[in-house]
Design an enzyme around this catalytic site. Structure first.
Site, PDB file in Angstrom:
ATOM      1  N   LYS A  41      -3.765   1.389  57.913  1.00 55.86           N
ATOM      2  CA  LYS A  41      -3.967   2.506  56.967  1.00 55.86           C
ATOM      3  C   LYS A  41      -3.848   1.996  55.528  1.00 55.86           C
ATOM      4  CE  LYS A  41       0.894   3.755  57.478  1.00 55.86           C
ATOM      5  NZ  LYS A  41       1.817   4.425  58.394  1.00 55.86           N
ATOM      6  N   ARG A 139       8.428  15.509  60.545  1.00 57.32           N
ATOM      7  CA  ARG A 139       7.243  15.481  59.704  1.00 57.32           C
ATOM      8  C   ARG A 139       6.172  16.119  60.582  1.00 57.32           C
ATOM      9  NH1 ARG A 139       5.649   9.666  57.389  1.00 57.32           N
ATOM     10  NH2 ARG A 139       4.867   9.539  59.514  1.00 57.32           N
ATOM     11  N   TYR A 262       6.339  -0.793  23.561  1.00 56.77           N
ATOM     12  CA  TYR A 262       6.566   0.635  23.305  1.00 56.77           C
ATOM     13  C   TYR A 262       8.057   0.957  23.253  1.00 56.77           C
ATOM     14  CZ  TYR A 262       1.659   1.861  24.153  1.00 56.77           C
ATOM     15  OH  TYR A 262       0.303   1.990  24.077  1.00 56.77           O
ATOM     16  N   MET A 310       0.161  -0.012  30.059  1.00 57.18           N
ATOM     17  CA  MET A 310      -0.867   0.266  31.066  1.00 57.18           C
ATOM     18  C   MET A 310      -1.570  -1.026  31.493  1.00 57.18           C
ATOM     19  SD  MET A 310      -4.095   2.876  30.920  1.00 57.18           S
ATOM     20  CE  MET A 310      -3.186   4.384  30.745  1.00 57.18           C
TER      21      MET A 310
HETATM   22  C1  PLP Z   1       2.585   3.578  59.105  1.00 54.61           C
HETATM   23  C2  PLP Z   1       2.968   3.853  60.452  1.00 54.61           C
HETATM   24  C3  PLP Z   1       3.460   2.848  61.297  1.00 54.61           C
HETATM   25  C4  PLP Z   1       3.746   1.448  60.827  1.00 54.61           C
HETATM   26  O1  PLP Z   1       5.067   1.358  60.396  1.00 54.61           O
HETATM   27  P1  PLP Z   1       5.683   0.036  59.782  1.00 54.61           P
HETATM   28  O2  PLP Z   1       7.010   0.461  59.337  1.00 54.61           O
HETATM   29  O3  PLP Z   1       4.792  -0.352  58.666  1.00 54.61           O
HETATM   30  O4  PLP Z   1       5.685  -0.957  60.865  1.00 54.61           O
HETATM   31  C5  PLP Z   1       3.713   3.162  62.604  1.00 54.61           C
HETATM   32  N1  PLP Z   1       3.491   4.409  63.068  1.00 54.61           N
HETATM   33  C6  PLP Z   1       3.038   5.409  62.291  1.00 54.61           C
HETATM   34  C7  PLP Z   1       2.819   6.761  62.874  1.00 54.61           C
HETATM   35  C8  PLP Z   1       2.769   5.165  60.957  1.00 54.61           C
HETATM   36  O5  PLP Z   1       2.314   6.154  60.195  1.00 54.61           O
END
Ligand code: PLP
Length: 629
Positions: A41, A139, A262, A310
């Protein structure tokens, strides 16, 4: 160190060998019954999803995890054929993308499941789904207490295939007791299911290392594969995969008492030398590293002084012997501890995941394998700039752009393959087109009954690419076809199969390049006559535009009643003439021209028919004309 090869002011290096090594370390923690899903992801936590997926696949990943349908679709477009799971809840508006790209989806609501099922029925597909149990993270997911009910509702939907059930740990890195409770809840749910789905998964990287989730059969690997360690844990030997580098762009002096940046947050306590690095928080270098970050320059650790702007930061160069503009600075990653993401974020209470995702968002990524640069990808935020892409990727883009525009992958593919690929398939071959193409075919009565004498004269201009070329003559279409893609061939003739192929039935009378008369040598191979045309002096003409003349003599059956001329290369200006003997009363001609001018000029004259275009008209390959008599 002064950089080589890379011209950018700042850039990201991705070490695929380090990634591979990290994976092999993590894999050693898997149980024999466990496989792994690579989490890619957010563009593989900023590392480049497709490149990472390829390596992970080679290392045994059986599944890929993405955050949303668009990330999944992008992976598909780039050729990923493995199963892909969307980890976060999806919207009904995303269902088409999900089904059209064969993405597996995490289902956590009955309404969504029903909508998905309905669309799958219409498309006559089985949607692959994984159901998420909320075991305490709170969640997304269905509470463990409500899960069994939910499961049986889902089971009733005809076109949903429950391939997996999963959950997610809230604190796999630092709260083993709570994680154990989560796992207990998870298995209670699983053990009550009427049947086991193919995949049961709960572990992320930390959970794997902390020996959680041993009963599951799929482990979701993320952060640790990218080389991030749990700060307080034993060293597993993981190496950072990402390094973020930039270039020293200015060197300045400051007097005691003056301030930098800054809000004047840093004041010089002595006269000193400092430098400017051309990156800032817009490049993902966190603002919280103001007066706090450290940077490697020439093996010396330099402090970030003043606020992060920036687009620029300032570093203290006091400890550097002879700083030079152009020196490379390492901001994140590398083999040394101080610039590892874990340690940088510890300075401001940040999070390594975030830093990896945000760093280099204005930079190009370069991929290395065994220390060698193998590939690069363009800046993330940038409109399409063809130069950003290597040829292979550009070809893929052209093909998918046509498919998208025509809304048909099949037609896109065929247009690309049949019409365009030849132009740029051989990436180191320039397009050499023919100009001034004259082809004259003269049929005359012959002594052999049932045949005409056929004499052909071909003239054109073209850049010479070799010190020889071929004229080929075959007695079947199939054999001749093999020579279509051969760039060495300048003339092809299809012989009537009633003839024996030899140097009597097909004669090359004259081959000339400019003033040079070429030597010909005939080889009879693969059911084909290959006539090699060469001259010692041709070498001196390579790369120059030359005039070709090819004159052949052969026989053509009277009973064929038609004769075709094909244009197999990009050609500019075409003139084809067919002369015929008295016994042919009438000739018709049907041109099939692709290019600007689809209707060439046809003129007919005393036993001669001529098809021609303007001199500068472009004619595309697979054009031609059929003369029927
Ligand atoms: C991002 C994610 C992972 C990976 O977790 P890491 O801590 O990066 O190994 C695993 N399962 C789900 C559902 C995630 O969203």
């Amino acid at each position: 160190m002064i950089k080589k090869n890379i011209c950018d002011r700042s850039w990201v290096e991705i070490d695929l060998s380090a990634f591979r090594k990290n994976l092999s370390i993590l894999k050693s923690y898997l149980e024999p019954h466990q496989q792994f899903m690579m989490i890619v992801k957010a563009d593989a936590y900023g590392h480049g999803a497709i490149e990472i997926s390829k390596i992970a696949s080679e290392e045994g990943a059986v599944y890929f995890g993405v955050a949303n349908p668009e990330e999944g679709r992008l992976l598909r477009l780039q050729g990923c054929k493995s199963p892909i799971l969307i980890l976060s809840p999806c919207l009904t508006s995303e269902i088409n993308v999900i089904l059209d790209n064969d993405l597996a989806v995490n289902v956590t609501s009955l309404n969504f499941a029903k909508a998905l099922n309905k669309a799958a029925v219409v498309k006559d597909k089985q949607a692959i789904i994984h159901l998420k149990v909320d075991t305490g993270m709170h969640r997304s997911g269905i509470l463990d207490s409500e899960f069994s009910d939910f499961y049986s509702q889902i089971q009733k939907l005809s076109n949903l295939n429950i391939e997996g059930v999963f959950s997610h740990f809230a604190s796999a890195d630092d709260d083993i007791e709570f994680s154990n409770q989560q796992e207990e809840r998870f298995w209670k749910v699983i053990d009550q299911l009427p049947e086991r789905p193919k995949y049961i998964h709960i572990d992320n990287s930390h959970a794997l290392i902390n020996k959680l989730g041993k009963r599951s059969n799929l482990v979701r690997l993320g952060i640790m594969a990218y080389g991030i360690q749990i700060p307080l844990q034993e060293d597993l030997g993981l190496q950072p995969v990402m390094t973020f580098k930039t270039t020293l762009s200015q060197i300045k002096h400051i007097s005691k008492g003056e301030s930098i940046g800054y809000n004047r947050s840093w004041i010089a306590d002595k006269d000193c030398v400092y430098g400017i690095l051309p990156i800032g928080y817009a490049d993902g270098y966190d603002f919280m590293l103001s007066n706090n970050g450290v940077v490697w320059l020439d093996n010396v650790l330099c402090k970030v002084i003043g606020r992060i702007s920036m687009d620029m930061i300032c570093i203290d160069l006091s400890d550097i012997d002879k700083p030079k503009i152009g020196d490379v600075a390492t901001l994140l990653g590398g083999s040394r501890l101080e610039t590892r993401a874990e340690n940088l974020v510890a300075k401001y209470g940040g999070n390594s995941y975030e830093l990896l995702c945000q760093v280099g968002r204005r930079a190009k990524s370069y991929f290395f394998q065994n220390g060698k640069l193998i590939h690069s990808i363009p800046l993330l935020r940038r409109d399409f700039v063809p130069d950003d892409f290597p040829d292979s990727k550009l070809n893929k883009i052209i093909e998918s752009a046509i498919a998208q525009r025509l809304q048909s992958i099949e037609i896109g593919e065929i247009i690309y393959r049949e019409m365009l690929r030849d132009f740029f398939y051989y990436k180191d071959r320039d397009i050499h087109y023919r100009h001034n193409f004259h082809h004259k075919i003269v049929f005359s009565s012959s002594l052999i009954a049932g045949y005409y004498n056929a004499s052909t004269l071909l003239n054109f201009d073209k850049v010479l690419s070799n010190d020889y070329f071929l004229v080929v003559c075959a007695s079947s279409d199939e054999v001749l076809r093999r020579y279509f893609k051969n760039g060495d061939v300048e003339y092809r003739w299809l012989m009537d199969d009633s003839f024996k192929l030899d140097n009597e039935s097909f004669i090359v009378c004259l081959v000339q390049v400019d003033e040079l008369i070429l030597e010909t040598s005939i080889k009879h191979i693969n059911d084909c006559l290959e006539i090699k045309c060469s001259h010692p002096k041709l070498r001196g003409k390579i790369g120059k535009k030359v005039h070709f003349t090819i004159n052949t003599q052969t026989l053509y059956p009277t009973s064929a009643h038609q004769f075709s001329v094909f244009i197999t290369e990009l050609t500019r200006g075409v003139d084809i003439t067919f002369q015929y003997p008295q016994e042919i009363k009438e000739v018709d001609c049907v041109p099939f021209f692709s290019g600007q001018d689809k209707d060439p000029l046809i003129t007919q004259n005393n036993r001669e028919i001529r098809v021609s275009t303007e001199l500068n008209e472009w004619i595309f390959p697979i054009s031609g004309v059929v003369f029927a008599y």
